[in-house]
Design an enzyme around this catalytic site. Structure first.
Site, PDB file in Angstrom:
ATOM      1  N   LYS A  81       0.873  -1.292   0.099  1.00 23.23           N
ATOM      2  CA  LYS A  81       0.091   0.146  -0.140  1.00 23.23           C
ATOM      3  C   LYS A  81       0.860   1.406  -0.130  1.00 23.23           C
ATOM      4  O   LYS A  81       0.333   2.236  -0.689  1.00 23.23           O
ATOM      5  CB  LYS A  81      -0.886  -0.057   1.229  1.00 23.23           C
ATOM      6  CG  LYS A  81      -1.972  -1.076   1.168  1.00 23.23           C
ATOM      7  CD  LYS A  81      -2.839  -0.738   0.051  1.00 23.23           C
ATOM      8  CE  LYS A  81      -4.099  -1.984   0.214  1.00 23.23           C
ATOM      9  NZ  LYS A  81      -5.171  -1.478  -0.844  1.00 23.23           N
ATOM     10  N   GLU A 133     -10.014   5.765   3.261  1.00 19.55           N
ATOM     11  CA  GLU A 133     -10.606   4.384   3.790  1.00 19.55           C
ATOM     12  C   GLU A 133      -9.607   3.392   3.991  1.00 19.55           C
ATOM     13  O   GLU A 133      -8.492   3.351   3.505  1.00 19.55           O
ATOM     14  CB  GLU A 133     -11.812   4.111   2.841  1.00 19.55           C
ATOM     15  CG  GLU A 133     -11.307   3.117   1.882  1.00 19.55           C
ATOM     16  CD  GLU A 133     -10.121   3.667   0.743  1.00 19.55           C
ATOM     17  OE1 GLU A 133      -9.401   2.735   0.305  1.00 19.55           O
ATOM     18  OE2 GLU A 133     -10.214   4.970   0.569  1.00 19.55           O
ATOM     19  N   SER A 174       1.597  -9.726  -0.815  1.00 22.72           N
ATOM     20  CA  SER A 174       1.202  -8.284  -0.838  1.00 22.72           C
ATOM     21  C   SER A 174       1.371  -7.684   0.638  1.00 22.72           C
ATOM     22  O   SER A 174       1.542  -6.475   0.640  1.00 22.72           O
ATOM     23  CB  SER A 174       0.061  -8.039  -1.233  1.00 22.72           C
ATOM     24  OG  SER A 174      -0.961  -8.786  -0.485  1.00 22.72           O
TER      25      SER A 174
END
Length: 369
Positions: free
Chosen positions: A80, A102, A356
């Site tokens: 991210k 969010e 990830s």
């Protein structure tokens, strides 16, 4: 802008159109400015920890050559940050000093709080109260980084509702606020921005695998919720017809496997919805996959046949989580554990998988099961 066939577009209140137009112009100018890319590359190397390594998992899948792209080793513990750094630089170029975001699993919230701390930006993160319960370590990390985490108490109290609240906030504060969306969803130009900022995963993995194996992978695999880590990996191989692309969804949130065309959060894509277009609830042990929609590019890749998408149950993901821990000494996040669960049944021998995120945030949930 990239085209996704019948998907994508802008389905937003008129008050947001000027802000989206401003974002398009700012993004196009940034992409053409060598200084923007140079600053982003420098931050990737000296702050985020790029390039992330490629690890050959020799014991997890006997008979396979399984390479893990280690986004779990990136600063903050997940992919991210690639997107958050780029969008923070973009917000500064646009003169926006307040950020709303969010988060579901909390990793995007942590990444956003991290870049806001790094650049001195005000940060407000919306998070469903159910996700706050099951991802408490990330809630605490966001607080330590100076972000306000605002609980969302309606609906399923998960990512869908958190996204809706972030958009509502943005509608009322567009003059001063940038909405730092966390996945390749939302109205144009967000799917393209997030894809391009996450494409570093695929570019690096391609170079690293060619160096290690002298050939491309036979198949590239990644988990899919909103789809940002998967679209970042796929970006490195989408033009290579010989590389099979496989996305893995949570069984209870399979918007590509069992969804239909509908509008969700400003974009048309494949969505879990009834015949009237009413969005249905998604369900997954993984907070990051617990979303009833997906990025429009994934829907386009599915319909074109370039990528295929399969599902994984909670139980299969938990088993893969434990297996990777015991065979490789790596605790994966529950999100990529869904992709790991499908490795054994792949026909191909040379497999590239995007790991990830790391599993620290999921320990309480895993141990409770």
């Amino acid at each position: 802008m990239l085209s996704y066939g019948e998907y994508g577009g802008r389905f937003v209140p008129e008050t947001l159109i000027p802000a989206l137009d401003e974002l398009v112009a700012g993004w196009q100018a940034a992409r053409q400015d060598p200084a923007f890319q140079a600053e982003l590359d420098e931050l990737g190397r000296t702050y985020a920890g790029r390039p992330t390594p490629l690890t050959l998992a020799e014991r997890f899948a006997p008979g396979k050559r399984l390479y893990l792209k280690r986004e779990d080793l990136l600063h903050t513990g997940a992919h991210k940050l690639n997107n958050a750094l780029g969008q923070a630089l973009l917000a500064l170029r646009l003169g926006k000093h307040r950020i709303v975001a969010e988060t579901g699993a909390g990793q995007h919230g942590v990444a956003t709080a991290t870049v806001c701390a790094r650049f001195g930006l005000e940060c407000l993160v919306y998070m469903g109260s159910e996700d706050m319960r099951r991802q408490r370590p990330n809630v605490e990390r966001m607080g330590l980084l100076g972000a306000e985490v605002r609980p969302v108490e309606f609906g399923t109290r998960t990512l869908k509702e958190a996204t809706s609240e972030a958009i509502r906030d943005w509608i009322g504060s567009v003059e001063t606020t940038h909405y730092l969306i966390g996945s390749c969803v939302g109205p144009e130009p967000y799917p393209e921005i997030v894809r391009e900022l996450q494409a570093v995963i695929g570019r690096e993995a391609r170079e690293q695998l060619l160096e290690a194996e002298r050939r491309l992978p036979e198949v590239a695999v990644a988990c899919v919720g909103g789809g940002s880590n998967a679209i970042g990996l796929f970006a490195g191989f989408v033009d290579d017809a010989e590389v099979r692309l496989v996305g893995v969804e949570a069984g209870g949130a399979a918007s590509l496997g069992s969804g239909r065309p509908a509008v969700l959060h400003g974009s048309r894509s494949s969505v879990l919805a009834d015949e009237d277009g009413q969005v249905l609830d998604a369900e997954s042990i993984s907070a990051g996959l617990d979303y009833p929609g997906v990025g429009p590019e994934h829907a386009f890749l599915r319909d074109s046949g370039r990528a295929e998408y399969v599902g994984t149950s909670d139980e299969e993901a938990l088993a893969a989580f434990r297996r990777l821990a015991r065979t490789e000494g790596i605790l994966p996040a529950l999100e990529p554990a869904h992709a790991l669960a499908r490795v054994a049944e792949l026909d191909e021998e040379l497999i590239l998988l995007c790991l990830s995120g790391r599993g620290d945030k999921d320990l309480e949930e895993v141990l409770a099961r």
